[in-house]
Structures are given as C-alpha cells and as structure tokens.
Design a protein around this motif. Structure first.
Motif, PDB file in Angstrom:
ATOM      1  N   VAL A 136      32.978   7.189  44.478  1.00 42.42           N
ATOM      2  CA  VAL A 136      33.638   8.433  45.929  1.00 42.42           C
ATOM      3  C   VAL A 136      34.166   9.540  45.015  1.00 42.42           C
ATOM      4  O   VAL A 136      34.162   9.654  44.201  1.00 42.42           O
ATOM      5  CB  VAL A 136      35.341   7.264  46.204  1.00 42.42           C
ATOM      6  N   TYR A 137      34.049   9.846  45.909  1.00 43.29           N
ATOM      7  CA  TYR A 137      34.338  11.711  46.013  1.00 43.29           C
ATOM      8  C   TYR A 137      35.411  11.733  45.832  1.00 43.29           C
ATOM      9  O   TYR A 137      35.848  11.689  47.238  1.00 43.29           O
ATOM     10  CB  TYR A 137      32.845  12.580  45.887  1.00 43.29           C
ATOM     11  N   VAL A 138      36.795  12.519  45.415  1.00 45.04           N
ATOM     12  CA  VAL A 138      37.365  12.998  45.179  1.00 45.04           C
ATOM     13  C   VAL A 138      37.948  14.052  45.562  1.00 45.04           C
ATOM     14  O   VAL A 138      37.317  14.769  44.285  1.00 45.04           O
ATOM     15  CB  VAL A 138      38.706  11.705  44.506  1.00 45.04           C
ATOM     16  N   PRO A 139      38.882  14.882  45.643  1.00 46.08           N
ATOM     17  CA  PRO A 139      39.364  16.737  45.502  1.00 46.08           C
ATOM     18  C   PRO A 139      39.656  16.372  44.099  1.00 46.08           C
ATOM     19  O   PRO A 139      40.466  15.323  43.433  1.00 46.08           O
ATOM     20  CB  PRO A 139      40.180  16.816  45.768  1.00 46.08           C
ATOM     21  N   ALA A 140      39.637  17.524  43.034  1.00 48.46           N
ATOM     22  CA  ALA A 140      40.379  17.879  41.849  1.00 48.46           C
ATOM     23  C   ALA A 140      40.376  19.262  41.758  1.00 48.46           C
ATOM     24  O   ALA A 140      40.167  20.054  41.703  1.00 48.46           O
ATOM     25  CB  ALA A 140      38.934  17.585  41.027  1.00 48.46           C
ATOM     26  N   MET A 141      40.659  19.323  39.950  1.00 50.47           N
ATOM     27  CA  MET A 141      40.847  20.645  39.738  1.00 50.47           C
ATOM     28  C   MET A 141      40.181  20.922  38.244  1.00 50.47           C
ATOM     29  O   MET A 141      40.605  20.108  37.462  1.00 50.47           O
ATOM     30  CB  MET A 141      42.688  21.090  39.416  1.00 50.47           C
ATOM     31  N   SER A 142      39.056  21.952  38.179  1.00 51.64           N
ATOM     32  CA  SER A 142      38.399  21.263  36.669  1.00 51.64           C
ATOM     33  C   SER A 142      40.101  22.428  35.675  1.00 51.64           C
ATOM     34  O   SER A 142      40.893  23.019  35.882  1.00 51.64           O
ATOM     35  CB  SER A 142      37.774  22.480  36.732  1.00 51.64           C
ATOM     36  N   GLY A 143      39.633  22.203  34.231  1.00 52.12           N
ATOM     37  CA  GLY A 143      39.505  22.065  32.801  1.00 52.12           C
ATOM     38  C   GLY A 143      40.400  23.388  33.043  1.00 52.12           C
ATOM     39  O   GLY A 143      40.921  24.381  32.918  1.00 52.12           O
ATOM     40  N   GLU A 144      38.867  23.928  34.067  1.00 54.26           N
ATOM     41  CA  GLU A 144      38.709  26.061  33.446  1.00 54.26           C
ATOM     42  C   GLU A 144      39.705  26.218  34.297  1.00 54.26           C
ATOM     43  O   GLU A 144      40.045  27.827  33.386  1.00 54.26           O
ATOM     44  CB  GLU A 144      37.492  26.050  33.833  1.00 54.26           C
ATOM     45  N   SER A 145      39.407  25.823  35.338  1.00 53.36           N
ATOM     46  CA  SER A 145      41.051  26.221  36.275  1.00 53.36           C
ATOM     47  C   SER A 145      42.403  26.328  35.645  1.00 53.36           C
ATOM     48  O   SER A 145      42.561  27.597  35.593  1.00 53.36           O
ATOM     49  CB  SER A 145      41.093  26.303  37.766  1.00 53.36           C
ATOM     50  N   LEU A 146      42.353  25.420  35.013  1.00 54.81           N
ATOM     51  CA  LEU A 146      44.123  24.732  34.373  1.00 54.81           C
ATOM     52  C   LEU A 146      44.189  26.164  33.427  1.00 54.81           C
ATOM     53  O   LEU A 146      45.351  26.587  32.334  1.00 54.81           O
ATOM     54  CB  LEU A 146      44.102  23.286  34.291  1.00 54.81           C
ATOM     55  N   ALA A 147      43.099  24.985  32.514  1.00 54.89           N
ATOM     56  CA  ALA A 147      42.855  26.673  31.514  1.00 54.89           C
ATOM     57  C   ALA A 147      43.277  28.216  31.022  1.00 54.89           C
ATOM     58  O   ALA A 147      43.554  28.619  30.730  1.00 54.89           O
ATOM     59  CB  ALA A 147      41.643  26.213  30.204  1.00 54.89           C
ATOM     60  N   HIS A 148      42.466  28.485  32.648  1.00 50.40           N
ATOM     61  CA  HIS A 148      42.902  29.865  32.974  1.00 50.40           C
ATOM     62  C   HIS A 148      44.150  30.692  33.211  1.00 50.40           C
ATOM     63  O   HIS A 148      44.376  31.409  32.322  1.00 50.40           O
ATOM     64  CB  HIS A 148      41.414  30.273  34.108  1.00 50.40           C
ATOM     65  N   ALA A 149      45.360  29.428  33.514  1.00 49.85           N
ATOM     66  CA  ALA A 149      46.388  29.584  34.239  1.00 49.85           C
ATOM     67  C   ALA A 149      47.397  29.574  33.126  1.00 49.85           C
ATOM     68  O   ALA A 149      47.891  30.534  32.491  1.00 49.85           O
ATOM     69  CB  ALA A 149      46.623  28.255  35.145  1.00 49.85           C
TER      70      ALA A 149
END
Length: 399
Positions: free
Chosen positions: A44-57
C-alpha cells in the motif's frame, strides 16, 4: 557507547514532508509499504517522512546546542545549509578561521605567496591573450593578485584573509588547493574540517575533490513510517485553501486575481522511526580511528549531540510547514537503549518492539556487556526516559 532510540508519534493533519508542487497542488511524501491482510502480504502507499528531513532537523538543533556550549560551527551550518565541505571553495575558509589550523597549514607564507603569485601571473597572461580577452576572468585574477600581495606583506596575514573571507575562500579553493600549492593529505583535510565544525564532525561530510575524503555520520535516522498495525488507516488527503487580495479599481484592470485557490496534501498517521548515535565516533578520525580532538572537547561535543536529540523530541520541531500545519498529536512512546557497542532497538513500526528489544538486550548479558534500557509509555514522559539515558551516560564518563 552507542545510543539507539525508537520513537512513536501521532500526527493528525500534518504536512511534515512535501515532495513536489504540481500547479496549485502540493503533494505529501508517500512510499510503498508492505502490510499483511487476511494472511497475505500486499503493498500500500502511505504518507511518510524521510530520514533526510529528520536528519536536517536534528542538525539544526545540534547547531543551537553546539553554539550554547561555545563549540565551533562553520558559517554554512550556522545558516542551516548542510552541504558542508563538499569542494575546495567550501573547505577553504576552514584553513584560516582557526588560528591553530592557519599556523599549521600556512607555516611557510613567503614560499606559498611566491608560488601562488607565479601561478596567478601565468593565468592572467593566458586570459589576456587572443582576440577576445576574458574580461571577467582578468578582473577576478587581478583581485586575487592584489590580495596575495597584501597577504605576503601583512603583519597579520590571517586577519587579512578573515576580513576578505569570500575572496580569500575563492583564491585558496580555486588556486592554492586545486593547483596543489597547499598539498593537503586526506587525513589533514578531515582533521581541519572536524576541528572547525561540530556539525561536520557528527553529521559527516563528503569532500568530493582531489583527494576525495568521506566521513560517515555518527548518527543514523530512518524514515518515519506508519506503524504496521495501523498502516491501512494512515491517509493523505488534500485540503483546500484560498488567499484573498483586496482589489481597487486600478488593480482590477490588470491580470491580478482577487482569489488564489491552492491545495495542500496532508497526512494522518501513527508514525514510528529509529534514531542511532555512535558516541565513540565523535571527534575520532574515520581514516586512522584515532582521536582528532582532546578528551574534554570530545565530551562537550557528545553532550551537544545528546541535548540536540532531547530538544528535537521534546519540542517536536522537525519537518516542514510547522507554522500553519503543526501536527495535532505528539510523541506516544519512546524506547531508549544505551550499550557499549552498536545495538539498534527493534523498529517501533512493530507493536512488540519493546518486548523484543528487551529480549535481545538480555542476550548481551551473556557476553558480560552492560546496558541501559528505558521506556516512556503511559507512566513516564519521553523527556524522563531521555534524561535517564543521559544521566547513565554521564555516570559512565561519556560526557
């Protein structure tokens, strides 16, 4: 010492990771995801948040903690631009912003200046030749020559470079490093970068020049994905918004619109992600495995790394569009493991991740290894679990 954290957080109506805009439609990141239904696996296709985004924060929080502890952070990282020392021009400022590094690299200023001037004069003659002289290049080379002559004669050569930061970085990067006037070894390059910037020490970098130098990040972070048991309920749905402009009779004659309609795709899910931090890698060369910094400096950097993670989780300041799409919800569970050697908690996308992590840690006892495992669920808040882990590390002398 190695820290591994599993995090579960609820996010209702969030736009934490947007990937593209098609016309007036902003799309949320979605990924293919395996789930089990009626005893069968399906995608299934689900909403997600990338590791790049978390790493930037995380690195943005690390900047603040590092500066608070009076630790070095380069200008690019201070601005939240984490492309780091990717080439000669971005490396160049790190050669003169620190007095200790400057004295080491520019030990023989007369010879360096003489060789640089010779190369500049040759480049200038080439630029002036032919029917169509390269005027822009000529002007640039003349500025370089003027700067290097002042550098040669100055009583405070480092101060001169600092005052002409941008031009000096271009001169040193484009000529002195590329043309091997400053012949820097891979170890020297790594040492210079690590000494000048905590973010590049902990977050790693890729110096893609000659010789190339790669330093792996001391922290690792996964994608934030919906937990398995609720993945089928995770949704992404567009929300309609409109901007209005007050129009007068003159503006109505132009092409300006009184109303702009746009859509932002929002996600809702119970997410899980994993964050790992190798404290033993901080301040240590990735080439020789020997310390680059003294013990006190390393301990301060470890403290900054731990505080940055604490701050990121406590403040929920990670992801995009927080100003108008701050997610409704918050952290539901945190599981923290501190071990002597690398160990990763079972992924929080699984409902039994806490019990499985506990069972796996019990095996370490058979090897005589000590560890700490603490969990924040209903009776303990995430800050308490993180503080417990930090206190344990402090007792062990990690910082």
């Amino acid at each position: 010492m190695f820290l591994s954290v599993g995090v579960r957080f609820e996010a209702n109506v969030e736009a934490l990771n947007m990937v593209e805009t098609a016309g007036n439609y902003s799309k949320h990141r979605r990924v293919p995801y395996l789930v089990e239904e009626d005893g069968k696996l399906k995608t299934v296709y689900v909403p997600a948040m990338s590791g790049e985004s978390l790493a930037h924060a995380y690195q943005e929080h690390l900047v603040g903690e590092a500066l608070g502890l009076d630790l070095p952070v380069c200008d690019d990282c201070r601005r939240g631009e984490f492309y780091k020392s990717m080439d000669e021009v971005h490396l160049a400022p790190k050669l003169f912003l620190s007095d200790a590094v400057f004295k080491e690299v520019f030990r023989d200023i007369p010879s360096i200046a003489t060789e640089t001037l010779k190369l500049l004069e040759e480049e200038l003659q080439k630029a002036k030749k032919g029917k169509n002289p390269k005027e822009e290049k000529i002007r640039q080379l003349e500025k370089y020559i003027e700067l290097i002559r002042k550098f040669q004669e100055s009583d405070n050569p480092r101060d001169l470079l600092v005052q002409n930061n941008a031009l000096a970085a271009q001169l040193i990067g484009d000529l002195m490093i590329k043309k091997k006037v400053l012949n820097l070894s891979p170890y020297t390059i790594e040492e210079i970068i690590v000494k000048n910037c905590v973010i590049e020490d902990i977050g790693g970098f890729m110096y893609a020049a000659s010789p190339p130098v790669r330093r792996s990040s001391a922290f690792q972070v996964s994608y934030a994905l919906p937990i398995k048991s609720m993945a089928l309920f995770a949704t992404s749905e567009p929300q309609l918004h409109a901007r209005h402009a007050q129009m007068d009779s003159s503006s109505k004659k132009s092409n300006a619109s009184e109303q702009m309609i746009y859509y932002v795709e929002t996600g809702t899910a119970l997410y899980g992600f994993t964050f790992n931090l190798d404290l033993d890698a901080i301040g240590v060369s990735a080439i020789t495995s020997k310390p680059i910094l003294d013990e006190n400096e390393i301990k301060k950097r470890r403290e900054a790394a731990l505080k940055a993670l604490f701050r990121m989780l406590s403040s929920a300041q990670f992801g995009a569009k927080l100003s108008r799409f701050f997610p409704v919800g918050g952290i539901r569970e945190v599981a923290v493991a501190v071990t002597e050697y690398p160990f990763v908690v079972t992924s929080p996308i699984y409902d039994d991740y806490i019990t499985k992590t506990e069972r796996r840690l019990k095996v370490l006892e058979g090897f005589g290894e000590g560890y700490l495992f603490t969990v924040a669920t209903e009776d303990k808040v995430p800050e308490e679990a993180m503080k417990e882990a930090m206190d344990y590390l402090k007792e062990k002398g990690a910082f």
